[in-house]
Design a protein around this motif. Structure first.
Motif, mmCIF file in Angstrom:
data_model
loop_
_atom_site.group_PDB
_atom_site.id
_atom_site.type_symbol
_atom_site.label_atom_id
_atom_site.label_comp_id
_atom_site.label_asym_id
_atom_site.label_seq_id
_atom_site.Cartn_x
_atom_site.Cartn_y
_atom_site.Cartn_z
ATOM 1 N N GLY A 253 0.778 -1.231 0.000
ATOM 2 C CA GLY A 253 0.000 0.000 0.000
ATOM 3 C C GLY A 253 0.806 1.276 0.000
ATOM 4 O O GLY A 253 0.281 2.350 -0.234
ATOM 5 N N GLY A 254 2.094 1.195 0.300
ATOM 6 C CA GLY A 254 2.938 2.386 0.295
ATOM 7 C C GLY A 254 3.509 2.658 -1.082
ATOM 8 O O GLY A 254 3.362 1.865 -2.011
ATOM 9 N N PRO A 255 4.202 3.779 -1.245
ATOM 10 C CA PRO A 255 4.816 4.097 -2.536
ATOM 11 C C PRO A 255 5.850 3.048 -2.926
ATOM 12 O O PRO A 255 6.502 2.440 -2.063
ATOM 13 C CB PRO A 255 5.478 5.460 -2.302
ATOM 14 C CG PRO A 255 4.810 6.016 -1.087
ATOM 15 C CD PRO A 255 4.421 4.852 -0.246
ATOM 16 N N ILE A 256 6.021 2.849 -4.220
ATOM 17 C CA ILE A 256 7.006 1.914 -4.760
ATOM 18 C C ILE A 256 8.008 2.691 -5.597
ATOM 19 O O ILE A 256 7.631 3.464 -6.481
ATOM 20 C CB ILE A 256 6.333 0.821 -5.608
ATOM 21 C CG1 ILE A 256 5.417 -0.038 -4.736
ATOM 22 C CG2 ILE A 256 7.380 -0.050 -6.300
ATOM 23 C CD1 ILE A 256 4.606 -1.055 -5.512
ATOM 24 N N ILE A 257 9.289 2.477 -5.315
ATOM 25 C CA ILE A 257 10.367 3.176 -6.019
ATOM 26 C C ILE A 257 11.350 2.147 -6.552
ATOM 27 O O ILE A 257 11.760 1.226 -5.836
ATOM 28 C CB ILE A 257 11.091 4.167 -5.081
ATOM 29 C CG1 ILE A 257 10.139 5.272 -4.651
ATOM 30 C CG2 ILE A 257 12.327 4.756 -5.752
ATOM 31 C CD1 ILE A 257 10.717 6.196 -3.608
ATOM 32 N N LEU A 258 11.754 2.301 -7.806
ATOM 33 C CA LEU A 258 12.727 1.427 -8.433
ATOM 34 C C LEU A 258 14.105 2.072 -8.395
ATOM 35 O O LEU A 258 14.236 3.276 -8.600
ATOM 36 C CB LEU A 258 12.351 1.134 -9.886
ATOM 37 C CG LEU A 258 10.925 0.638 -10.155
ATOM 38 C CD1 LEU A 258 10.736 0.391 -11.650
ATOM 39 C CD2 LEU A 258 10.630 -0.619 -9.365
ATOM 40 N N VAL A 259 15.139 1.252 -8.158
ATOM 41 C CA VAL A 259 16.520 1.723 -8.185
ATOM 42 C C VAL A 259 17.337 0.721 -8.988
ATOM 43 O O VAL A 259 17.289 -0.480 -8.727
ATOM 44 C CB VAL A 259 17.118 1.850 -6.767
ATOM 45 C CG1 VAL A 259 18.585 2.264 -6.844
ATOM 46 C CG2 VAL A 259 16.325 2.852 -5.936
ATOM 47 N N GLY A 260 18.070 1.221 -9.975
ATOM 48 C CA GLY A 260 18.911 0.342 -10.775
ATOM 49 C C GLY A 260 20.016 1.128 -11.435
ATOM 50 O O GLY A 260 19.904 2.344 -11.619
ATOM 51 N N GLY A 261 21.089 0.432 -11.795
ATOM 52 C CA GLY A 261 22.213 1.060 -12.465
ATOM 53 C C GLY A 261 22.467 0.431 -13.822
ATOM 54 O O GLY A 261 22.305 -0.778 -14.002
ATOM 55 N N CYS A 262 22.826 1.247 -14.794
ATOM 56 C CA CYS A 262 23.184 0.808 -16.142
ATOM 57 C C CYS A 262 22.090 -0.079 -16.736
ATOM 58 O O CYS A 262 20.979 0.378 -16.962
ATOM 59 C CB CYS A 262 24.542 0.121 -16.132
ATOM 60 S SG CYS A 262 25.264 -0.072 -17.778
ATOM 61 N N SER A 263 22.356 -1.367 -16.976
ATOM 62 C CA SER A 263 21.331 -2.235 -17.547
ATOM 63 C C SER A 263 20.160 -2.432 -16.590
ATOM 64 O O SER A 263 19.018 -2.627 -17.024
ATOM 65 C CB SER A 263 21.931 -3.593 -17.917
ATOM 66 O OG SER A 263 22.459 -4.232 -16.772
#
Length: 593
Positions: free
Chosen positions: A380-390
């Motif tokens: 139910g909370g916010p969803i954040i994506l974190v990734g580098g390069c590919s």
């Protein structure tokens, strides 16, 4: 959390604060795999898993595990060699108690082989396999200091700065106390045979084999030609098939046939697989598409908390380059923020891709990210994506397709859309062989002296650069004839994301090749890309492509906190608007937009 153990699939387990994988089998001869240390084990992770699976298929219950402070294991008060040796002994005890084995084979790689030999002096080990063991810590440190100058170089080709009291190799930091322990290591000082029989595979085996033989150990020696491909680079790491076949043959030679298992063995056992630490609790999760992730929850949370979804970068396992993802996840949990780190198919502990290819810049890589989003969406909370390069590439495409995602932090995003005409391996190998890198090298006095002596072939360099220019021109023509990507140009997709309320942050190391894509698609004029993204495109000087140093990781944490603030504000505004729009007296659950 516990899991029911069967014979078919490996299961995650924890013991004495260590995280590992138990590969069940019906035999009574068990195998402990003691991996290399730091960067070398990150490179070898997937082939090491293959060796464990192969040993289990041959009938040996097999356990592989992370040392304290590595991978997904708990953090030690202080990283010391003695603790790593103790971890090997603990792994042996765990396998005996869990799998009911009567014989123990210990297989060690590089520094892990050294730990295995030291542990064998105090444990009943029947067979020992030493793969390129570190015979003296001083020689190993000289090698690691050299590798530190070649791994994770800055975009201009220079070596990353080092702390004089510590040593960082590929993002993995060895503190002063651990370095002192290493400097004192010397297998020539072994005073008891670590096993009855040993297989020693290395480039130079004479001295150590003689020492083991003098202690009463029956030693078989051989070369280890597959070492370089195994531990050199996570992206190009390869399985040394012939070398591993020798290991399996040695481990299983004369093994008694497996009989029916009874109570107290692997079958029917319920094994712990979760870990806790200051402010955090972690459990492994297997989910759709054969994926594996680690869910990290804060001990205390008020209401729906944000969840950070860490997407695999390159071919690095889910703990991250230099183990930074694990460290960051646990720091975030202490601040009340949940996270989920996972391996795309083809990486780490997730299944292979059906096409057998590397997942880097795969057209369907976003689907693995969406499957991970499904695992955390119910919070139910916010969803954040974190990734580098590919990983940033897969995250960006998932962000564009899945409206449940509130924002993304993209580190050194190489491109917005992968050109299928490009050869992946060639692009990766040439990333730091660009014209700008050659130009930077030519500014150095040493390079000019090599030119004057004729040691650098200018014609060859010019030919390579010209060929790349022609190939790039052909690809541009093909792109004009090919149907455009879903959602239009990168600028149009980012505009659509902003309209739906998603937040984006782009973070680059100065000089990174991915900045060319930002200029090409979001604008070359100062401030144009910032306006289109809705936040500054941040360029950090003096950091490598993987943001491996502590200073670089601090900048990543800073950018993530900025994104969290923006997403929380947007999420709260959206929730308040939904509640205000609801008819008076009704109960409304704010949905995802």
């Amino acid at each position: 959390m516990t899991v029911e153990v069967g014979f078919e699939a490996a299961v995650p387990v924890t013991f004495e604060g260590l995280f590992g994988w138990l590969h069940p089998a019906a035999g009574t001869r068990g195998v402990i795999l003691c991996g290399a240390y730091g960067f070398e084990q990150m490179a070898a992770h997937r082939p090491w898993r293959f060796l464990a699976e192969s040993l289990a298929a041959a009938g040996c219950p097999t356990l592989r595990f992370d040392y304290a402070g590595e991978g997904d294991s708990s953090d030690p008060e202080e990283a010391r060699v003695d603790a790593c040796v103790a971890a090997v002994r603990q792994a042996i005890g765990f396998l005996r108690a869990t799998a009911g084995v009567t014989e123990i084979v210990v297989v060690g790689l590089r520094l892990g082989a050294t730990f295995a030999a030291l542990a064998g002096q105090d444990e009943a080990v029947d067979r020992l396999v030493l793969l390129a063991p570190v015979t003296t810590g001083r020689a190993y440190l000289r090698e690691m200091r050299l590798r530190a100058q070649t791994i994770g170089r800055l975009p201009d080709g220079s070596a990353p700065a080092q702390d004089p009291d510590n040593l960082t190799v590929g993002g993995f930091r060895m503190e002063a106390a651990f370095l002192a322990d290493l400097a004192d290591l010397n297998l020539a000082r072994l005073d008891r045979a670590p096993a009855g029989r040993a297989l020693l595979l290395a480039s130079d085996t004479k001295a150590l084999a003689a020492r083991l033989g003098a202690l009463g150990c029956d030693v078989t020696t051989g070369a280890f030609p597959g070492l370089a491909a195994l531990v050199a680079d996570p992206i190009f790491s390869d399985i040394p098939t012939a070398d591993f076949a020798r290991v399996i043959d040695f481990a299983t030679e004369g093994m008694p046939a497996a009989g029916p298992r009874t109570g107290g063995t692997v079958a029917g056992s319920k094994l712990p697989n979760g870990l806790t630490g200051p402010g955090w609790t972690e459990v492994p999760v297997r989910f759709a598409r054969g994926l594996l992730g680690i869910r990290c929850r804060p001990d205390r949370a008020e209401g729906p908390v944000p969840t950070i979804l860490f997407v695999s970068t390159g071919m690095s396992v889910h703990s991250g380059w230099g183990r930074q993802t694990t460290d960051l996840a646990r720091r975030l949990a202490a601040e009340g923020i949940a996270s989920f780190r996972f391996d795309l198919r083809g990486i780490g502990d997730s299944d292979d891709r059906p096409d057998g290819r590397k997942p880097l810049f795969a057209a369907d890589g976003f689907a693995d990210v969406v499957a991970a989003i499904d695992q955390i969406a119910a919070t139910g909370g916010p969803i954040i994506l974190v990734g580098g390069c590919s990983g940033a590439y897969a995250a960006f495409h998932a962000l564009c397709r899945d409206r449940r995602v509130d924002g993304a932090l993209l580190l050194n995003l190489y491109c917005f859309d992968w050109d299928p005409d490009q050869d992946l391996d060639q692009v990766i190998r040439q990333t730091f062989g660009s014209a700008s890198t050659y130009a930077a090298l030519l500014k150095r006095g040493a390079t000019w002296r090599r030119l004057m002596r004729g040691e650098i072939r200018i014609a060859a360099i010019a030919t390579v650069l010209a060929r790349r220019g022609i190939e790039a021109a052909i690809r541009r023509i093909r792109r004009t004839l090919r149907a455009g990507p879903l959602g239009g140009s990168p600028a149009r997709r980012i505009a659509a994301l902003r309209r739906r309320g998603a937040e984006i942050r782009l973070l680059y190391s100065a000089g990174d090749p991915g900045l060319a894509a930002v200029r090409r698609h979001l604008g070359r004029s100062p401030g144009t890309a910032d306006r289109r993204v809705g936040a500054p495109v941040t360029v950090v000087p003096g950091v490598d492509h993987n943001f491996g140093s502590r200073a670089a990781q601090a900048r990543v944490a800073e950018a993530l906190q900025d994104l969290l603030r923006a997403v929380r504000h947007t999420h709260a505004t959206r929730t308040a608007a939904a509640e205000a729009a609801a008819p008076r007296g009704s109960l409304t659950l704010a949905g995802r937009t």
